[in-house]
Motif scaffolding. Structure first.
Motif, PDB file in Angstrom:
ATOM      1  N   LYS A 353       8.304  -2.028   8.581  1.00 45.70           N
ATOM      2  CA  LYS A 353       7.075  -2.431   9.252  1.00 45.70           C
ATOM      3  C   LYS A 353       6.243  -1.221   9.656  1.00 45.70           C
ATOM      4  O   LYS A 353       5.018  -1.279   9.656  1.00 45.70           O
ATOM      5  N   VAL A 354       6.918  -0.113   9.979  1.00 39.19           N
ATOM      6  CA  VAL A 354       6.201   1.103  10.343  1.00 39.19           C
ATOM      7  C   VAL A 354       5.469   1.667   9.128  1.00 39.19           C
ATOM      8  O   VAL A 354       4.388   2.237   9.241  1.00 39.19           O
ATOM      9  N   ASN A 355       6.066   1.497   7.936  1.00 43.01           N
ATOM     10  CA  ASN A 355       5.443   2.007   6.718  1.00 43.01           C
ATOM     11  C   ASN A 355       4.056   1.421   6.495  1.00 43.01           C
ATOM     12  O   ASN A 355       3.191   2.065   5.908  1.00 43.01           O
ATOM     13  N   GLY A 356       3.839   0.200   6.936  1.00 45.12           N
ATOM     14  CA  GLY A 356       2.534  -0.422   6.780  1.00 45.12           C
ATOM     15  C   GLY A 356       2.574  -1.630   5.874  1.00 45.12           C
ATOM     16  O   GLY A 356       3.639  -2.100   5.451  1.00 45.12           O
ATOM     17  N   VAL A 357       1.388  -2.130   5.558  1.00 46.57           N
ATOM     18  CA  VAL A 357       1.250  -3.324   4.723  1.00 46.57           C
ATOM     19  C   VAL A 357       1.321  -2.918   3.254  1.00 46.57           C
ATOM     20  O   VAL A 357       0.627  -2.005   2.816  1.00 46.57           O
ATOM     21  N   MET A 358       2.167  -3.617   2.513  1.00 48.63           N
ATOM     22  CA  MET A 358       2.317  -3.322   1.091  1.00 48.63           C
ATOM     23  C   MET A 358       1.262  -4.064   0.272  1.00 48.63           C
ATOM     24  O   MET A 358       0.933  -5.207   0.563  1.00 48.63           O
ATOM     25  N   LYS A 367       4.911   2.589  -3.907  1.00 50.50           N
ATOM     26  CA  LYS A 367       5.925   3.618  -4.125  1.00 50.50           C
ATOM     27  C   LYS A 367       5.444   4.990  -3.653  1.00 50.50           C
ATOM     28  O   LYS A 367       6.236   5.799  -3.170  1.00 50.50           O
ATOM     29  N   LEU A 368       4.159   5.244  -3.795  1.00 44.62           N
ATOM     30  CA  LEU A 368       3.629   6.559  -3.456  1.00 44.62           C
ATOM     31  C   LEU A 368       3.191   6.652  -1.995  1.00 44.62           C
ATOM     32  O   LEU A 368       3.633   7.526  -1.254  1.00 44.62           O
ATOM     33  N   LEU A 369       2.295   5.739  -1.580  1.00 42.17           N
ATOM     34  CA  LEU A 369       1.751   5.795  -0.217  1.00 42.17           C
ATOM     35  C   LEU A 369       2.648   5.112   0.806  1.00 42.17           C
ATOM     36  O   LEU A 369       2.447   5.263   2.011  1.00 42.17           O
ATOM     37  N   LYS A 370       3.590   4.287   0.334  1.00 47.31           N
ATOM     38  CA  LYS A 370       4.540   3.556   1.186  1.00 47.31           C
ATOM     39  C   LYS A 370       3.901   2.409   1.966  1.00 47.31           C
ATOM     40  O   LYS A 370       4.598   1.655   2.636  1.00 47.31           O
ATOM     41  N   GLY A 371       2.568   2.256   1.895  1.00 50.29           N
ATOM     42  CA  GLY A 371       1.909   1.161   2.593  1.00 50.29           C
ATOM     43  C   GLY A 371       0.597   1.597   3.211  1.00 50.29           C
ATOM     44  O   GLY A 371       0.252   2.783   3.227  1.00 50.29           O
ATOM     45  N   HIS A 372      -0.120   0.617   3.738  1.00 46.23           N
ATOM     46  CA  HIS A 372      -1.417   0.849   4.382  1.00 46.23           C
ATOM     47  C   HIS A 372      -1.210   0.816   5.890  1.00 46.23           C
ATOM     48  O   HIS A 372      -0.785  -0.199   6.452  1.00 46.23           O
ATOM     49  N   ARG A 373      -1.490   1.929   6.574  1.00 45.68           N
ATOM     50  CA  ARG A 373      -1.204   2.059   8.001  1.00 45.68           C
ATOM     51  C   ARG A 373      -2.490   2.234   8.811  1.00 45.68           C
ATOM     52  O   ARG A 373      -3.446   2.850   8.334  1.00 45.68           O
ATOM     53  N   ARG A 374      -2.467   1.719  10.012  1.00 44.35           N
ATOM     54  CA  ARG A 374      -3.616   1.865  10.901  1.00 44.35           C
ATOM     55  C   ARG A 374      -3.679   3.289  11.440  1.00 44.35           C
ATOM     56  O   ARG A 374      -2.690   3.992  11.517  1.00 44.35           O
ATOM     57  N   GLY A 375      -4.889   3.702  11.820  1.00 47.80           N
ATOM     58  CA  GLY A 375      -5.073   5.014  12.429  1.00 47.80           C
ATOM     59  C   GLY A 375      -5.198   6.160  11.446  1.00 47.80           C
ATOM     60  O   GLY A 375      -5.262   7.321  11.863  1.00 47.80           O
ATOM     61  N   GLU A 376      -5.244   5.864  10.141  1.00 52.62           N
ATOM     62  CA  GLU A 376      -5.345   6.925   9.146  1.00 52.62           C
ATOM     63  C   GLU A 376      -6.757   7.000   8.572  1.00 52.62           C
ATOM     64  O   GLU A 376      -7.543   6.056   8.693  1.00 52.62           O
ATOM     65  N   LEU A 377      -7.049   8.139   7.936  1.00 53.81           N
ATOM     66  CA  LEU A 377      -8.334   8.365   7.268  1.00 53.81           C
ATOM     67  C   LEU A 377      -8.060   8.607   5.786  1.00 53.81           C
ATOM     68  O   LEU A 377      -7.289   9.500   5.426  1.00 53.81           O
ATOM     69  N   THR A 378      -8.676   7.790   4.933  1.00 50.87           N
ATOM     70  CA  THR A 378      -8.507   7.901   3.490  1.00 50.87           C
ATOM     71  C   THR A 378      -9.845   8.247   2.848  1.00 50.87           C
ATOM     72  O   THR A 378     -10.876   7.683   3.221  1.00 50.87           O
ATOM     73  N   ILE A 379      -9.811   9.151   1.887  1.00 51.65           N
ATOM     74  CA  ILE A 379     -11.006   9.514   1.120  1.00 51.65           C
ATOM     75  C   ILE A 379     -10.780   9.111  -0.332  1.00 51.65           C
ATOM     76  O   ILE A 379      -9.755   9.437  -0.924  1.00 51.65           O
ATOM     77  N   LEU A 380     -11.742   8.374  -0.885  1.00 54.23           N
ATOM     78  CA  LEU A 380     -11.727   8.002  -2.298  1.00 54.23           C
ATOM     79  C   LEU A 380     -12.919   8.661  -2.976  1.00 54.23           C
ATOM     80  O   LEU A 380     -14.052   8.513  -2.525  1.00 54.23           O
ATOM     81  N   THR A 381     -12.656   9.382  -4.046  1.00 57.50           N
ATOM     82  CA  THR A 381     -13.734  10.038  -4.779  1.00 57.50           C
ATOM     83  C   THR A 381     -13.518   9.843  -6.276  1.00 57.50           C
ATOM     84  O   THR A 381     -12.450   9.430  -6.721  1.00 57.50           O
TER      85      THR A 381
END
Length: 613
Positions: A353-358, A367-381
């Motif tokens: 559950k700590v890993n985030g939403v799959m 497998k790579l990011l382990k999940g989507h977690r709150r409080g993070e900043l993601t950049i897509l380019t």
């Protein structure tokens, strides 16, 4: 419209201000006005002018409490539950949104409209816009006292039907459900929450403009335990805990409407004892504590020795001892390992559950990011025309379908086109030649927790941040997408140095993500590179601050135009959480507007089925 100008002119009683109000606000909906936020200076000005108007008021934890002249003038009848209290005369002004809420009148509007409606002289022919909503009518007409059958179906050892009746439960024999009434701060019934005993499923029924809570305990208690489901509520409410009331949240851990906050104003201490049944709800207590004033909030982190109430009772653990171990949500600037020990143990025991939403559409990202977690900043380019917006819409849709409240800020593409893309990705095929299906799919899609900012084209940072903060408070938004960042540059107060301006914008979003525990995704253009060269973290436009501040950097690499066998893929170039880097191939399905291999494989199976049969 300046926010500072929204409060001061509205509160002064004069014919000039009445003309200003008629010109600027009379034609607007109250719901729109209620979305204006109060900054600290405006809040101080508001209280000073309330004193000048001789309006009694009291400063609360989340709301400013006012005497409601609407109740007094309209002479609404006072219920038995309100006798001996001041609930019938109180209205509440939310400190963050400026929304005026009167539980007794069942009115929700802007502060300015509410005060003007009973302070300013009315022009000829003016009609009162604030009308009491009709009383809530239950969807379950055949309710009765709880029977032994219902007690047995709950599976709580030693539970008697008298105990359930005492906490307000009712039994619906035809549908085999337990029924509880939801009440607002004035004890007016505004909805109902039911528990289907066949599958332990919960449903909430409330009007769109009201929201209530389920509270059990004496009105003179100043401490409360907040639980997320009816099973935990039943366990604690029937244990006769002398020191605390028991409060059941209406929508579990999905959202906490601001209409519920007045009912919690009387409590000086709130303990979150929640059941985390999904990974996206792991940080719900922290998000709700920000809304309820962290200084009065305590938390029981779920561990093997301190599980949710119904699990603790099943394991014969002492509920009062667990309650006594609650720790403050708000920590001081300096802490120790001992203070964090329980939090660390809780995370280790609930690592999934700590890993985030799959993601369901992108298993490689899991497998790579382990999940989507709150409080993070993601950049897509990625290069121009590579499909950044299309990929991000499907990426966000996947999460929204799993209950992640999502806010889209699309400055480059209009909301109607973006929503059409999301709908097509949701359905899996174009609806152009199947218009008869539109209403069905639109009704299904509308249930998703998706919100859209109405900005388009270049926008300054301040109003965008204000809109995001409002959405995180009112709608409990967990994921914000800005597409794209370059549209917020060039019109702010930072004149001259565009790199300094971009760094300031990124710093603001980084600070927001951390402070409000919201995941922020920024879509950014890269700097101009040669087509044959691969993009790297250094290719992101601006200085190195963007990639330094980011927790995740995702790059769409498109080599189809520079190589005969060129491929298109998503590269995970930075991953602060687990450190795993890698690539995810991107194969595009034009009909479904999808990059998901899962969706494409399912489509191939459907196409093969008629041939094989």
């Amino acid at each position: 419209m300046r926010r500072a100008g929204l409060i001061k002119p509205l509160l002064r009683i004069s014919s000039e201000n009445h003309r200003v109000w008629r010109k600027n606000y009379a034609t607007q909906k109250d719901s729109g006005l209620a979305e204006c936020s109060l900054d600290p200076k405006e809040y101080v000005d508001l209280k000073r002018q309330l004193r000048q108007l001789n309006l009694p008021h009291k400063d609360g934890h989340t709301c400013l409490q006012l005497e409601c002249r609407l109740c007094d003038r309209n002479r609404q009848p006072v219920t038995n539950a309100q006798k001996g209290t001041d609930h019938g005369l109180l209205a509440y002004v939310n400190k963050r949104t400026g929304a005026f809420i009167c539980p007794n009148c069942d009115v929700k509007t802007s502060l300015g409209s509410a005060l003007l409606s009973y302070q300013l002289p009315k022009p000829v022919g003016y009609k009162q816009p604030l009308q009491r909503q009709p009383l809530y009518e239950s969807r379950f007409p055949h309710l009765a006292d709880v029977t032994p059958e219902a007690c047995a179906a709950l599976g709580i050892k030693g539970l008697k039907e008298d105990q359930l009746n005492a906490i307000g439960a009712q039994w619906e024999p035809q549908q085999q459900l337990l029924h509880f009434k939801l009440r607002n701060a004035a004890q007016v019934v505004v909805g109902e929450k039911v528990l289907y005993l066949c599958d332990q499923r919960e449903e909430v029924y409330q009007s769109s403009s009201s929201s209530g809570l389920l509270i059990h305990g004496a009105t003179n208690k100043t401490k409360a335990v907040l639980v997320s489901n009816l099973l935990d509520f039943i366990v604690l409410a029937t244990q006769n805990i002398e020191t605390h009331c028991v409060v059941c949240l209406p929508y579990e851990l999905k959202t906490l409407p601001q209409e519920c906050l007045p009912a919690l104003e009387r409590f000086k201490e709130l303990i979150f004892w929640l059941h985390y049944d999904a990974s996206h709800s792991w940080d719900a207590a922290r998000a709700f504590a920000l809304k309820l004033d962290e200084r009065r909030c305590l938390l029981i982190r779920p561990t093997e020795t301190e599980p949710a109430p119904h699990l603790a009772l099943r394991r014969r653990l002492n509920l009062r001892h667990i309650l006594a171990k609650a720790t403050p949500v708000q920590h001081k600037a300096i802490t120790t390992f001992g203070a964090m020990r329980n939090d660390i143990l809780s995370e280790l025991q609930n690592i999934e559950k700590v890993n985030g939403v799959m993601w369901k559409r992108f298993p490689v990202l899991n497998k790579l990011l382990k999940g989507h977690r709150r409080g993070e900043l993601t950049i897509l380019t990625g290069p121009t025309g590579c499909g950044k917006t299309t990929f991000m819409s499907e990426y966000s849709l996947d999460l929204a379908m799993q209950g992640i409240n999502t806010l889209w800020g699309s400055f480059e593409i209009r909301n109607t086109r973006l929503a059409a893309t999301l709908l097509r990705q949701y359905v899996g095929y174009p609806l152009d030649d199947r218009l008869q299906e539109f209403n069905h799919w639109a009704a299904e899609f509308e249930r998703l927790p998706l919100y859209f900012m109405t900005f388009h084209g270049q926008q300054p940072l301040k109003p965008v941040l204000e809109a995001i903060e409002h959405a995180s408070y009112v709608h409990d938004v967990m994921h914000v997408i800005i597409d794209n960042l370059q549209f917020m540059m060039g019109i702010s107060t930072y004149r001259g140095d565009k790199f300094w301006e971009q760094d300031s914008i990124i710093a603001a979003f980084r600070s927001f993500a951390t402070k409000y525990n919201v995941h922020v995704t920024l879509v950014m253009h890269p700097r101009k590179e040669r087509q044959e060269d691969e993009l790297t973290t250094s290719s992101v436009f601006g200085t190195a601050k963007a990639t330094q501040e980011a927790d995740n950097v995702l790059i769409i690499q498109d080599k189809r135009l520079t190589s005969v066998r060129g491929k298109k893929y998503l590269q995970i170039a930075k991953n602060r959480y687990s450190g795993d880097l890698g690539i995810m191939p991107l194969e595009f399905d034009k009909d479904a507007l999808s990059y998901s291999s899962q969706i494409q494989n399912a489509k191939r199976k459907r196409e093969k089925t008629p041939t094989e049969n």
